[in-house]
Write a protein that holds these residues in place. Structure first.
Motif, PDB file in Angstrom:
ATOM      1  N   ALA A 188      37.140  34.820  50.071  1.00 34.38           N
ATOM      2  CA  ALA A 188      37.141  35.009  48.609  1.00 34.38           C
ATOM      3  C   ALA A 188      35.710  34.958  48.068  1.00 34.38           C
ATOM      4  N   ASP A 189      34.815  35.726  48.692  1.00 37.09           N
ATOM      5  CA  ASP A 189      33.399  35.672  48.317  1.00 37.09           C
ATOM      6  C   ASP A 189      33.175  35.987  46.845  1.00 37.09           C
ATOM      7  N   ALA A 190      33.855  37.016  46.326  1.00 40.88           N
ATOM      8  CA  ALA A 190      33.649  37.413  44.924  1.00 40.88           C
ATOM      9  C   ALA A 190      34.121  36.317  43.975  1.00 40.88           C
ATOM     10  N   HIS A 191      35.221  35.682  44.315  1.00 45.06           N
ATOM     11  CA  HIS A 191      35.757  34.613  43.484  1.00 45.06           C
ATOM     12  C   HIS A 191      34.818  33.403  43.482  1.00 45.06           C
ATOM     13  N   VAL A 192      34.339  33.045  44.669  1.00 48.53           N
ATOM     14  CA  VAL A 192      33.421  31.906  44.777  1.00 48.53           C
ATOM     15  C   VAL A 192      32.127  32.203  44.030  1.00 48.53           C
ATOM     16  N   GLN A 193      31.630  33.449  44.160  1.00 49.60           N
ATOM     17  CA  GLN A 193      30.390  33.814  43.478  1.00 49.60           C
ATOM     18  C   GLN A 193      30.549  33.721  41.965  1.00 49.60           C
ATOM     19  N   TYR A 194      31.695  34.132  41.448  1.00 52.38           N
ATOM     20  CA  TYR A 194      31.946  34.038  40.005  1.00 52.38           C
ATOM     21  C   TYR A 194      31.898  32.575  39.559  1.00 52.38           C
ATOM     22  N   ILE A 195      32.516  31.691  40.340  1.00 50.15           N
ATOM     23  CA  ILE A 195      32.513  30.262  40.011  1.00 50.15           C
ATOM     24  C   ILE A 195      31.084  29.723  40.010  1.00 50.15           C
ATOM     25  N   LEU A 196      30.289  30.142  41.004  1.00 47.96           N
ATOM     26  CA  LEU A 196      28.891  29.705  41.074  1.00 47.96           C
ATOM     27  C   LEU A 196      28.099  30.234  39.892  1.00 47.96           C
ATOM     28  N   ASP A 197      28.339  31.508  39.539  1.00 49.16           N
ATOM     29  CA  ASP A 197      27.625  32.116  38.406  1.00 49.16           C
ATOM     30  C   ASP A 197      27.950  31.391  37.102  1.00 49.16           C
ATOM     31  N   ARG A 198      29.178  30.930  36.971  1.00 46.70           N
ATOM     32  CA  ARG A 198      29.575  30.216  35.755  1.00 46.70           C
ATOM     33  C   ARG A 198      29.248  28.734  35.822  1.00 46.70           C
ATOM     34  N   LYS A 199      28.642  28.327  36.961  1.00 46.31           N
ATOM     35  CA  LYS A 199      28.172  26.940  37.131  1.00 46.31           C
ATOM     36  C   LYS A 199      29.289  25.904  36.976  1.00 46.31           C
ATOM     37  N   ILE A 200      30.441  26.230  37.575  1.00 45.61           N
ATOM     38  CA  ILE A 200      31.553  25.268  37.579  1.00 45.61           C
ATOM     39  C   ILE A 200      31.424  24.403  38.825  1.00 45.61           C
ATOM     40  N   ALA A 201      31.329  23.100  38.649  1.00 44.24           N
ATOM     41  CA  ALA A 201      31.148  22.185  39.779  1.00 44.24           C
ATOM     42  C   ALA A 201      32.420  22.099  40.623  1.00 44.24           C
ATOM     43  N   SER A 202      32.235  21.842  41.908  1.00 43.44           N
ATOM     44  CA  SER A 202      33.376  21.776  42.838  1.00 43.44           C
ATOM     45  C   SER A 202      34.444  20.779  42.415  1.00 43.44           C
ATOM     46  N   PRO A 203      34.070  19.554  41.973  1.00 45.13           N
ATOM     47  CA  PRO A 203      35.122  18.614  41.546  1.00 45.13           C
ATOM     48  C   PRO A 203      35.965  19.156  40.386  1.00 45.13           C
ATOM     49  N   VAL A 204      35.332  19.916  39.480  1.00 46.14           N
ATOM     50  CA  VAL A 204      36.064  20.479  38.351  1.00 46.14           C
ATOM     51  C   VAL A 204      36.971  21.618  38.819  1.00 46.14           C
ATOM     52  N   VAL A 205      36.479  22.396  39.781  1.00 46.87           N
ATOM     53  CA  VAL A 205      37.314  23.458  40.367  1.00 46.87           C
ATOM     54  C   VAL A 205      38.585  22.853  40.944  1.00 46.87           C
ATOM     55  N   ARG A 206      38.414  21.728  41.637  1.00 42.33           N
ATOM     56  CA  ARG A 206      39.584  21.074  42.232  1.00 42.33           C
ATOM     57  C   ARG A 206      40.488  20.467  41.176  1.00 42.33           C
ATOM     58  N   LYS A 207      39.900  19.853  40.149  1.00 39.54           N
ATOM     59  CA  LYS A 207      40.708  19.242  39.079  1.00 39.54           C
ATOM     60  C   LYS A 207      41.622  20.269  38.412  1.00 39.54           C
ATOM     61  N   PHE A 208      41.102  21.466  38.178  1.00 40.24           N
ATOM     62  CA  PHE A 208      41.885  22.498  37.490  1.00 40.24           C
ATOM     63  C   PHE A 208      42.661  23.385  38.460  1.00 40.24           C
ATOM     64  N   GLY A 209      42.501  23.139  39.768  1.00 38.32           N
ATOM     65  CA  GLY A 209      43.281  23.868  40.766  1.00 38.32           C
ATOM     66  C   GLY A 209      42.997  25.348  40.808  1.00 38.32           C
ATOM     67  N   LEU A 210      41.745  25.744  40.552  1.00 37.45           N
ATOM     68  CA  LEU A 210      41.416  27.173  40.537  1.00 37.45           C
ATOM     69  C   LEU A 210      41.700  27.789  41.908  1.00 37.45           C
ATOM     70  N   GLY A 211      42.108  29.042  41.896  1.00 30.62           N
ATOM     71  CA  GLY A 211      42.457  29.720  43.141  1.00 30.62           C
ATOM     72  C   GLY A 211      42.036  31.167  43.136  1.00 30.62           C
ATOM     73  N   ALA A 212      42.415  31.869  44.184  1.00 33.53           N
ATOM     74  CA  ALA A 212      42.018  33.269  44.330  1.00 33.53           C
ATOM     75  C   ALA A 212      43.195  34.115  44.798  1.00 33.53           C
ATOM     76  N   SER A 213      43.395  35.233  44.114  1.00 33.79           N
ATOM     77  CA  SER A 213      44.317  36.254  44.604  1.00 33.79           C
ATOM     78  C   SER A 213      43.470  37.305  45.309  1.00 33.79           C
ATOM     79  N   LEU A 214      43.800  37.596  46.572  1.00 37.06           N
ATOM     80  CA  LEU A 214      42.966  38.507  47.364  1.00 37.06           C
ATOM     81  C   LEU A 214      43.466  39.934  47.356  1.00 37.06           C
ATOM     82  N   ASP A 215      44.774  40.128  47.142  1.00 34.39           N
ATOM     83  CA  ASP A 215      45.338  41.480  47.217  1.00 34.39           C
ATOM     84  C   ASP A 215      46.703  41.513  46.539  1.00 34.39           C
TER      85      ASP A 215
END
Length: 592
Positions: free
Chosen positions: A137-164
């Motif tokens: 999920a490179d594009a999804h991870v890159q978007y999260i990095l670009d928006r500067k969302i910290a890993s603990p917050v990603v986990r708190k909100f349960g963010l995920g990725a749809s690949l196809d």
């Protein structure tokens, strides 16, 4: 009415719930006399008319007529079905749920489907989360990095990725879920061309939407590249999700209130604004998910806090949305202010460019509705130009005319004077000439005409209320001697007779296991249950009058029947007997 649960269990459950404490978690209550009073949570009112009867364990609003017991209150206030309301109360009372025998196949199927949909959505949320961490999920991870969302917050909100489009439907089918239930969840759709199941959020960054009870009920998804489609997409409305009745992050709002109390809520438009503010330390934030705030969402806010900040985008469209939301919250008795943002900024932009302190400054500058409306009008004009100043003034005066007090009008007029250079006296004269906003004329209510039927209905209500609520003068009254024609009255009378026959206590709260809590006639009877209407010498005299009124009505009905029978009778002996009976009843009628 109870569905699929032992009535004995339901009675034990309700007996373990302190209704005043339960309702007091949502509505401030004040003891007056033998009851507790507050503003009704189910309709807008300024004067408290919502009463909680602690002894008999039911509530009743004298304003809108709503009434019920602990189960109906939880069902309405939390927007859940009967079974879920029972589960919430059982958990509160620490009582295990018994086996449920459902009344109908339809009820059982509805519960099975709802439970299955929630399991599907929970499984889908885990699937998306695993995708995000899969290395694919490179594009999804890159978007999260670009928006500067910290890993603990990603986990708190349960963010995920749809690949196809196809992997989620296949995953759910392999899990053994039914195809029809997978479609019912809204996470998956059916292709119009091929009829195959497809991921409704295909290719997007996934934001699980979780309700106040911790259930995943839907998903929001964001595209990762430029497209003709909308950037954000929500799950369609389903058996467990209605966007207008929930708020993003409401699960954490609820936990925050339970853990440390909650003074206010910041309301934003979308997922990223919520996450950005949360990460910056503003954890009391929820989102309306891109739609104008609804009445149901405003009631949800009121449930957790009495004060709210509307923090929509700083563009004109966002400002108009803020005004609408603020008016809705105001109508629900929420003290609310609008957070002004720099032009073109959303809350996430402010955090990124100015940090937490920058957004805190915006909060500190939050303003009331009328001030914000005036500011919105001012932003439309360049007041350095004479023509634009002239165009600004009438619009500004129209806003000022909405002010509820003369002191506020004076303050706002002085502001316009400073902005335009026009004298206060001129502005005040112009304000007096601004046409008042048209108001819908309320038609006067017709004066009720109390005919015989009205008197009989009132008499029935008073007799039933007196017996139900244990008035001293009705303690030994034999209700079986009274005829009740209204089906609701008759059902209540039958319940009372059954309890009295078995030497059992009459429980008014049991009526909510028999009737829908919004039954109009039940509401009329409950109106008599609180206050002094069933007490004192006047009540004693009125009770006797009611008994005579119903007895007189019964005699009159019997006279009418006998008169018709006499006219039709051809046998002289029988006609004579009927005539004798008519004479007896006529004499009796004169003695009332």
């Amino acid at each position: 009415m109870a569905k699929g649960l032992d009535p004995e269990f339901l009675q034990q459950l309700k007996s373990k719930i302190d209704l005043v404490e339960l309702i007091g978690n949502y509505v401030p209550l004040e003891r007056k006399g033998g009851n507790w009073w507050g503003r009704c949570p189910f309709h807008h009112e300024k004067t408290p008319s919502f009463a909680v009867n602690a002894e008999d364990q039911f509530y009743h609003c004298f304003g809108c007529g709503v009434s019920g017991d602990a189960i109906s209150f939880v069902r309405e206030i939390e927007s859940v079905d009967f079974i879920d309301a029972v589960k919430i109360l059982a958990e509160r009372a620490k009582m295990p749920l018994p086996e449920m025998n459902f009344d109908t196949e339809k009820t059982a199927e509805q519960k099975r489907k709802r439970d299955s949909v929630l399991k599907i959505l929970r499984a889908a949320a885990h699937f998306y989360l695993d995708n995000l961490n899969s290395g694919h999920a490179d594009a999804h991870v890159q978007y999260i990095l670009d928006r500067k969302i910290a890993s603990p917050v990603v986990r708190k909100f349960g963010l995920g990725a749809s690949l196809d489009y196809k992997s989620l439907p296949q995953f759910l089918l392999d899990k053994g879920f039914r195809r029809e239930d997978i479609l019912e969840s809204g996470a998956v759709a059916e292709s119009e061309k091929s009829g195959r199941l497809i991921d409704a959020q295909a290719g997007r960054l996934i934001f699980p939407i979780i309700n106040a009870f911790g259930d995943v009920v839907a998903f929001g998804g964001r595209v990762l590249e430029k497209t003709d489609f909308a950037k954000y997409k929500n799950t369609r409305e389903t058996i467990v999700f209605n966007k207008s009745k929930t708020l993003y992050n409401i699960n954490r709002i609820k936990k925050l209130k339970q853990d440390s109390g909650l003074k206010d809520i910041i309301i934003v438009e979308g997922y990223m604004d919520t996450i950005s503010l949360f990460q910056a330390g503003f954890t009391n934030v929820a989102a309306s998910m891109g739609t104008a705030l609804t009445k149901d969402q405003a009631r949800l806010v009121k449930r957790y806090a009495d004060k709210a900040y509307i923090s929509y985008d700083g563009d004109f469209a966002g400002q108009k949305g803020a005004i609408r939301g603020l008016e809705i919250l105001r109508d629900e008795q929420v003290a609310v202010r609008v957070v002004p943002l720099p032009e073109g900024f959303d809350p996430d932009d402010v955090i990124k460019r100015q940090g937490s302190e920058g957004y805190r400054a915006c909060l500190d500058n939050a303003m009331p509705l009328i001030d914000f409306k005036l500011e919105t009008v001012r932003r439309k004009y360049d007041l350095s130009k004479p023509e634009e100043r002239r165009n600004y003034i009438p619009e500004a005066l129209k806003v000022i005319g909405e002010a509820e007090s003369e002191s506020v009008k004076e303050e706002l007029l002085k502001r316009v004077r400073s902005e335009t250079g026009v004298t206060y006296e001129s502005l005040k004269r112009d304000l007096e000439n601004v046409p008042a906003a048209p108001r819908m004329q309320e038609e006067p209510e017709p004066v009720p005409r109390e005919d015989g039927a009205d008197r009989q209905a009132k008499a029935c209500r008073f007799i039933l209320a007196s017996v139900l609520f244990g008035a001293k003068y009705a303690k030994n009254f034999d209700i079986s001697g009274v005829r009740f024609d209204n089906p609701v009255h008759n059902t209540i009378a039958e319940y009372i007779k059954e309890r009295q026959k078995n030497g059992e206590t009459v429980r008014p709260s049991a009526l909510f296991e028999i009737f829908d809590e919004n039954t109009p006639e039940l509401s009329e009877i409950l109106d008599l249950s609180l206050g002094e209407s069933l007490e004192g010498e006047r009540a004693v005299r009125y009770f006797d009058d009611c008994v005579r009124t119903l007895e007189r009505a019964r005699v009159e009905q019997e006279l009418e029947r006998l008169s018709a029978l006499c006219d039709a009778e051809t046998d002289l002996a029988k006609k004579k007997e009927v005539t004798r009976r008519i004479l007896e009843l006529t004499i009796r009628l004169k003695n009332f």
